[in-house]
Design a protein around this motif. Structure first.
Motif, PDB file in Angstrom:
ATOM      1  N   GLN A  56     -29.498   5.913 -15.940  1.00  0.00           N
ATOM      2  CA  GLN A  56     -30.166   6.099 -17.234  1.00  0.00           C
ATOM      3  C   GLN A  56     -30.847   4.801 -17.671  1.00  0.00           C
ATOM      4  O   GLN A  56     -31.970   4.812 -18.167  1.00  0.00           O
ATOM      5  CB  GLN A  56     -29.154   6.553 -18.287  1.00  0.00           C
ATOM      6  CG  GLN A  56     -29.772   6.856 -19.621  1.00  0.00           C
ATOM      7  CD  GLN A  56     -28.746   7.324 -20.637  1.00  0.00           C
ATOM      8  OE1 GLN A  56     -27.556   7.358 -20.384  1.00  0.00           O
ATOM      9  NE2 GLN A  56     -29.234   7.658 -21.813  1.00  0.00           N
ATOM     10  N   ARG A  59     -33.958   4.367 -15.468  1.00  0.00           N
ATOM     11  CA  ARG A  59     -35.029   5.305 -15.851  1.00  0.00           C
ATOM     12  C   ARG A  59     -35.718   4.905 -17.152  1.00  0.00           C
ATOM     13  O   ARG A  59     -36.907   5.135 -17.311  1.00  0.00           O
ATOM     14  CB  ARG A  59     -34.483   6.729 -15.963  1.00  0.00           C
ATOM     15  CG  ARG A  59     -34.220   7.377 -14.622  1.00  0.00           C
ATOM     16  CD  ARG A  59     -33.909   8.857 -14.761  1.00  0.00           C
ATOM     17  NE  ARG A  59     -32.643   9.092 -15.443  1.00  0.00           N
ATOM     18  CZ  ARG A  59     -31.463   9.191 -14.849  1.00  0.00           C
ATOM     19  NH1 ARG A  59     -31.380   9.070 -13.540  1.00  0.00           N
ATOM     20  NH2 ARG A  59     -30.375   9.416 -15.535  1.00  0.00           N
ATOM     21  N   SER A  60     -34.988   4.321 -18.074  1.00  0.00           N
ATOM     22  CA  SER A  60     -35.590   3.988 -19.367  1.00  0.00           C
ATOM     23  C   SER A  60     -36.164   2.568 -19.409  1.00  0.00           C
ATOM     24  O   SER A  60     -36.823   2.195 -20.374  1.00  0.00           O
ATOM     25  CB  SER A  60     -34.572   4.177 -20.491  1.00  0.00           C
ATOM     26  OG  SER A  60     -33.484   3.309 -20.322  1.00  0.00           O
ATOM     27  N   SER A  64     -38.214  -2.869 -13.169  1.00  0.00           N
ATOM     28  CA  SER A  64     -37.018  -3.095 -12.360  1.00  0.00           C
ATOM     29  C   SER A  64     -37.276  -4.292 -11.461  1.00  0.00           C
ATOM     30  O   SER A  64     -38.355  -4.413 -10.874  1.00  0.00           O
ATOM     31  CB  SER A  64     -36.692  -1.872 -11.511  1.00  0.00           C
ATOM     32  OG  SER A  64     -36.236  -0.820 -12.310  1.00  0.00           O
ATOM     33  N   GLU A  84     -33.187   4.908  -6.902  1.00  0.00           N
ATOM     34  CA  GLU A  84     -33.540   5.403  -8.239  1.00  0.00           C
ATOM     35  C   GLU A  84     -34.769   4.659  -8.778  1.00  0.00           C
ATOM     36  O   GLU A  84     -35.648   5.265  -9.385  1.00  0.00           O
ATOM     37  CB  GLU A  84     -32.356   5.249  -9.189  1.00  0.00           C
ATOM     38  CG  GLU A  84     -32.586   5.833 -10.556  1.00  0.00           C
ATOM     39  CD  GLU A  84     -32.710   7.360 -10.564  1.00  0.00           C
ATOM     40  OE1 GLU A  84     -33.288   7.879 -11.532  1.00  0.00           O
ATOM     41  OE2 GLU A  84     -32.234   8.028  -9.619  1.00  0.00           O
ATOM     42  N   MET A  85     -34.824   3.355  -8.550  1.00  0.00           N
ATOM     43  CA  MET A  85     -35.998   2.576  -8.973  1.00  0.00           C
ATOM     44  C   MET A  85     -37.266   3.104  -8.312  1.00  0.00           C
ATOM     45  O   MET A  85     -38.294   3.257  -8.965  1.00  0.00           O
ATOM     46  CB  MET A  85     -35.825   1.095  -8.605  1.00  0.00           C
ATOM     47  CG  MET A  85     -34.823   0.347  -9.403  1.00  0.00           C
ATOM     48  SD  MET A  85     -34.742  -1.353  -8.775  1.00  0.00           S
ATOM     49  CE  MET A  85     -32.983  -1.561  -8.706  1.00  0.00           C
ATOM     50  N   GLU A  87     -37.774   6.071  -7.090  1.00  0.00           N
ATOM     51  CA  GLU A  87     -38.087   7.392  -7.652  1.00  0.00           C
ATOM     52  C   GLU A  87     -38.843   7.241  -8.977  1.00  0.00           C
ATOM     53  O   GLU A  87     -39.838   7.932  -9.220  1.00  0.00           O
ATOM     54  CB  GLU A  87     -36.802   8.199  -7.861  1.00  0.00           C
ATOM     55  CG  GLU A  87     -37.023   9.571  -8.434  1.00  0.00           C
ATOM     56  CD  GLU A  87     -37.894  10.463  -7.565  1.00  0.00           C
ATOM     57  OE1 GLU A  87     -38.635  11.283  -8.150  1.00  0.00           O
ATOM     58  OE2 GLU A  87     -37.855  10.358  -6.326  1.00  0.00           O
ATOM     59  N   CYS A  88     -38.404   6.323  -9.831  1.00  0.00           N
ATOM     60  CA  CYS A  88     -39.086   6.069 -11.109  1.00  0.00           C
ATOM     61  C   CYS A  88     -40.472   5.466 -10.886  1.00  0.00           C
ATOM     62  O   CYS A  88     -41.412   5.767 -11.619  1.00  0.00           O
ATOM     63  CB  CYS A  88     -38.243   5.151 -11.989  1.00  0.00           C
ATOM     64  SG  CYS A  88     -36.716   5.903 -12.564  1.00  0.00           S
ATOM     65  N   TYR A  89     -40.599   4.633  -9.890  1.00  0.00           N
ATOM     66  CA  TYR A  89     -41.874   4.029  -9.515  1.00  0.00           C
ATOM     67  C   TYR A  89     -42.869   5.107  -9.095  1.00  0.00           C
ATOM     68  O   TYR A  89     -44.022   5.113  -9.527  1.00  0.00           O
ATOM     69  CB  TYR A  89     -41.608   3.034  -8.380  1.00  0.00           C
ATOM     70  CG  TYR A  89     -42.794   2.463  -7.670  1.00  0.00           C
ATOM     71  CD1 TYR A  89     -43.547   1.442  -8.239  1.00  0.00           C
ATOM     72  CD2 TYR A  89     -43.133   2.909  -6.392  1.00  0.00           C
ATOM     73  CE1 TYR A  89     -44.619   0.886  -7.553  1.00  0.00           C
ATOM     74  CE2 TYR A  89     -44.194   2.358  -5.707  1.00  0.00           C
ATOM     75  CZ  TYR A  89     -44.941   1.344  -6.288  1.00  0.00           C
ATOM     76  OH  TYR A  89     -45.998   0.803  -5.599  1.00  0.00           O
ATOM     77  N   SER A  91     -42.583   8.551  -9.595  1.00  0.00           N
ATOM     78  CA  SER A  91     -42.775   9.671 -10.523  1.00  0.00           C
ATOM     79  C   SER A  91     -43.290   9.250 -11.897  1.00  0.00           C
ATOM     80  O   SER A  91     -43.971  10.029 -12.559  1.00  0.00           O
ATOM     81  CB  SER A  91     -41.475  10.462 -10.686  1.00  0.00           C
ATOM     82  OG  SER A  91     -40.488   9.672 -11.321  1.00  0.00           O
ATOM     83  N   GLU A  92     -42.954   8.037 -12.331  1.00  0.00           N
ATOM     84  CA  GLU A  92     -43.311   7.633 -13.686  1.00  0.00           C
ATOM     85  C   GLU A  92     -44.118   6.340 -13.742  1.00  0.00           C
ATOM     86  O   GLU A  92     -44.422   5.845 -14.823  1.00  0.00           O
ATOM     87  CB  GLU A  92     -42.045   7.504 -14.530  1.00  0.00           C
ATOM     88  CG  GLU A  92     -41.295   8.827 -14.618  1.00  0.00           C
ATOM     89  CD  GLU A  92     -39.949   8.698 -15.280  1.00  0.00           C
ATOM     90  OE1 GLU A  92     -39.810   7.838 -16.170  1.00  0.00           O
ATOM     91  OE2 GLU A  92     -39.048   9.462 -14.914  1.00  0.00           O
ATOM     92  N   GLN A  94     -43.120   3.352 -13.004  1.00  0.00           N
ATOM     93  CA  GLN A  94     -42.342   2.184 -13.411  1.00  0.00           C
ATOM     94  C   GLN A  94     -42.719   0.990 -12.530  1.00  0.00           C
ATOM     95  O   GLN A  94     -42.971   1.141 -11.340  1.00  0.00           O
ATOM     96  CB  GLN A  94     -40.850   2.458 -13.291  1.00  0.00           C
ATOM     97  CG  GLN A  94     -40.002   1.302 -13.825  1.00  0.00           C
ATOM     98  CD  GLN A  94     -38.528   1.567 -13.621  1.00  0.00           C
ATOM     99  OE1 GLN A  94     -38.006   1.261 -12.560  1.00  0.00           O
ATOM    100  NE2 GLN A  94     -37.889   2.132 -14.622  1.00  0.00           N
TER     101      GLN A  94
END
Length: 154
Positions: A56, A59-60, A64, A84-85, A87-89, A91-92, A94
């Motif tokens: 969490q 993701r927020s 990273s 996870e980083m 994935e956020c990179y 999809s979003e 990041q």
């Protein structure tokens, strides 16, 4: 660990007390001086039961910073967080700012050298899909332009 309140701008991911006591503590202090609130695991909280809270936070976060050192790929927690980083990179969008601490980005990208040696132990206790996710995350981060720190003492 208390429930996360969304206050971190940066998530710093690393392995090892040795790197924490020199580089990570300096990085965290520098970010704080600039008014940037960064999460680091300064109390050894990286246990499996903590992963949902850590995910969490990842993701927020806006940024990273994986600090990939010689022993980094030995840690399943680090690899899970790195996945996870990434994935956020993807999809979003990041931002990931990798720091290659006495390792070569090419070795991270291709899982060769010290990264390959560290990674071999995971092949015994993890399924192929998990290994594929972790290798992909290392490949992606190894391909991002980051900071290369070599022969760092203190």
């Amino acid at each position: 660990m208390a429930a996360y309140d969304g206050s971190y701008q940066v998530f710093i991911n690393f392995k090892g007390v040795d790197i924490y006591n020199n580089f990570i503590s300096f990085l965290h202090s520098a970010l704080k001086r600039e008014g940037i609130d960064a999460f680091i695991d300064s109390e050894n909280l990286l246990r499996r039961e903590m992963l949902p809270n850590l995910f969490q936070i990842i993701r927020s976060s806006k940024i990273s910073i994986p600090v990939i050192s010689k022993g980094y790929a030995e840690s399943e927690c680090c690899l899970r967080e790195l996945a996870e980083m990434v994935e956020c990179y993807k999809s979003e969008g990041q931002i990931i700012l990798p720091i290659f601490f006495d390792v070569e980005a090419e070795d991270v990208r291709n899982q060769t050298g010290i990264i390959e040696a560290s990674f071999e132990n995971h092949e015994k206790g993890n399924d192929e899909q998990t290994l594929k996710i972790w290798k992909n995350a290392l490949n992606v981060v190894g391909g991002i332009l980051g900071y290369q720190l070599k022969d760092v003492n203190g």
